[in-house]
Design an enzyme around this catalytic site. Sequence first.
Site, PDB file in Angstrom:
ATOM      1  N   ASP A   1      -3.592 -15.909 -26.766  1.00 25.17           N
ATOM      2  CA  ASP A   1      -3.038 -16.764 -25.708  1.00 25.17           C
ATOM      3  C   ASP A   1      -4.079 -17.774 -25.231  1.00 25.17           C
ATOM      4  O   ASP A   1      -3.782 -18.630 -24.398  1.00 25.17           O
ATOM      5  CB  ASP A   1      -2.465 -15.953 -24.550  1.00 25.17           C
ATOM      6  N   SER A   2      -5.286 -17.726 -25.816  1.00 28.51           N
ATOM      7  CA  SER A   2      -6.275 -18.783 -25.611  1.00 28.51           C
ATOM      8  C   SER A   2      -5.756 -20.132 -26.088  1.00 28.51           C
ATOM      9  O   SER A   2      -6.339 -21.169 -25.769  1.00 28.51           O
ATOM     10  CB  SER A   2      -7.578 -18.443 -26.345  1.00 28.51           C
TER      11      SER A   2
ATOM     12  N   ASP B   1      -1.089 -12.011 -29.253  1.00 30.80           N
ATOM     13  CA  ASP B   1      -1.187 -11.606 -27.845  1.00 30.80           C
ATOM     14  C   ASP B   1       0.182 -11.510 -27.180  1.00 30.80           C
ATOM     15  O   ASP B   1       1.036 -12.384 -27.372  1.00 30.80           O
ATOM     16  CB  ASP B   1      -2.011 -12.638 -27.059  1.00 30.80           C
TER      17      ASP B   1
ATOM     18  N   LYS C   1      -1.444  -7.540 -29.094  1.00 25.71           N
ATOM     19  CA  LYS C   1      -2.653  -7.255 -28.328  1.00 25.71           C
ATOM     20  C   LYS C   1      -2.326  -7.304 -26.844  1.00 25.71           C
ATOM     21  O   LYS C   1      -1.582  -8.176 -26.395  1.00 25.71           O
ATOM     22  CB  LYS C   1      -3.781  -8.237 -28.643  1.00 25.71           C
TER      23      LYS C   1
ATOM     24  N   GLU D   1      -4.129  -6.967 -22.847  1.00 28.59           N
ATOM     25  CA  GLU D   1      -5.322  -6.920 -22.009  1.00 28.59           C
ATOM     26  C   GLU D   1      -5.136  -5.885 -20.905  1.00 28.59           C
ATOM     27  O   GLU D   1      -4.069  -5.797 -20.303  1.00 28.59           O
ATOM     28  CB  GLU D   1      -5.570  -8.287 -21.362  1.00 28.59           C
TER      29      GLU D   1
ATOM     30  N   GLU E   1     -14.817  -8.072 -24.479  1.00 27.89           N
ATOM     31  CA  GLU E   1     -15.159  -9.465 -24.198  1.00 27.89           C
ATOM     32  C   GLU E   1     -16.167  -9.577 -23.059  1.00 27.89           C
ATOM     33  O   GLU E   1     -15.953  -9.014 -21.978  1.00 27.89           O
ATOM     34  CB  GLU E   1     -13.912 -10.287 -23.856  1.00 27.89           C
TER      35      GLU E   1
END
Length: 284
Positions: A48-49, A87, A117, A119, A186
């Site tokens: 999602d970057s 993501d 993925k 977070e 990260e």
Amino acid sequence: MEKRKANTVTKFKKMKQDGNPISVITAYDYPSARLAEEAGVDAILVGDSLGNVVLGYESTIPVTLNDMIYHSRSVVRAATSTFVVTDLPFMTYHGSLDTTLRNAARIMQEGLANSVKMEGGLEITEAVAACTRAGIPVMGHIGLTPQSIHQIGGYKIQGKSSEQARRLLDEAKALEQAGAYAIVLELVTEELAAHITEQLSIPTIGIGAGPQCDGQVLVFHDALGYGSDIAPKRFVKVYAETGEAIRSGLKQYVAEVKNRSFPAREHTYHMDEEVAAVLYGSSK
């Protein structure tokens, strides 16, 4: 180029056991994914970057599930022999488990990804377990979690205090227990990342977490200097200054259009003389 066999979650675990580092790069479209596969990366992350580096947002928070599905499909069409992780974006896996499973299923069915993925730490273990039970592989992500950037208070190194270190280790173990097959670390201190890596049987993938993780991931645009406003980051090595090459090429294009040296004769198509005679009359 000979077609290779894509990696699997079990292959990644064996790579950890064998001490074979895992290479991961982000990609958000067909051409970048194609180049990544040709370079031989072990996995591609449709992160999602893309909100920051492709869509121009200040954070990943505005990125939607439909955005991720669209970009994931583009990547998978190019990287047919590479494991693709996509993501789940902001707030798509923090509600009911039914909603989480529906959203994760869309990433797999519509986005064609091999894995999702997520977070977070202890707060998402039920979601991870539910997806794993449903046959959806989950990669975890702890440390600096960009979707929680407003709560964290900025892009800060994680694990510097003993309290933070204990929490991150507990979260990593909990995610492994819940069924995650790998975890991104990260902006975690090198010492803590090494300790977490040693404590887990599943691979860790570092980004700004030192060399002792089981693998590394970088953002495509960071690693290749691709963009006009990329801020230097200590944990990033720039392997090619493609942004400068592109900028130089475009400047030359603009100049040649302005001075009419492009298109030249070799870039131009010409009419047969007989057709020209019919349209315009004989020049003789």
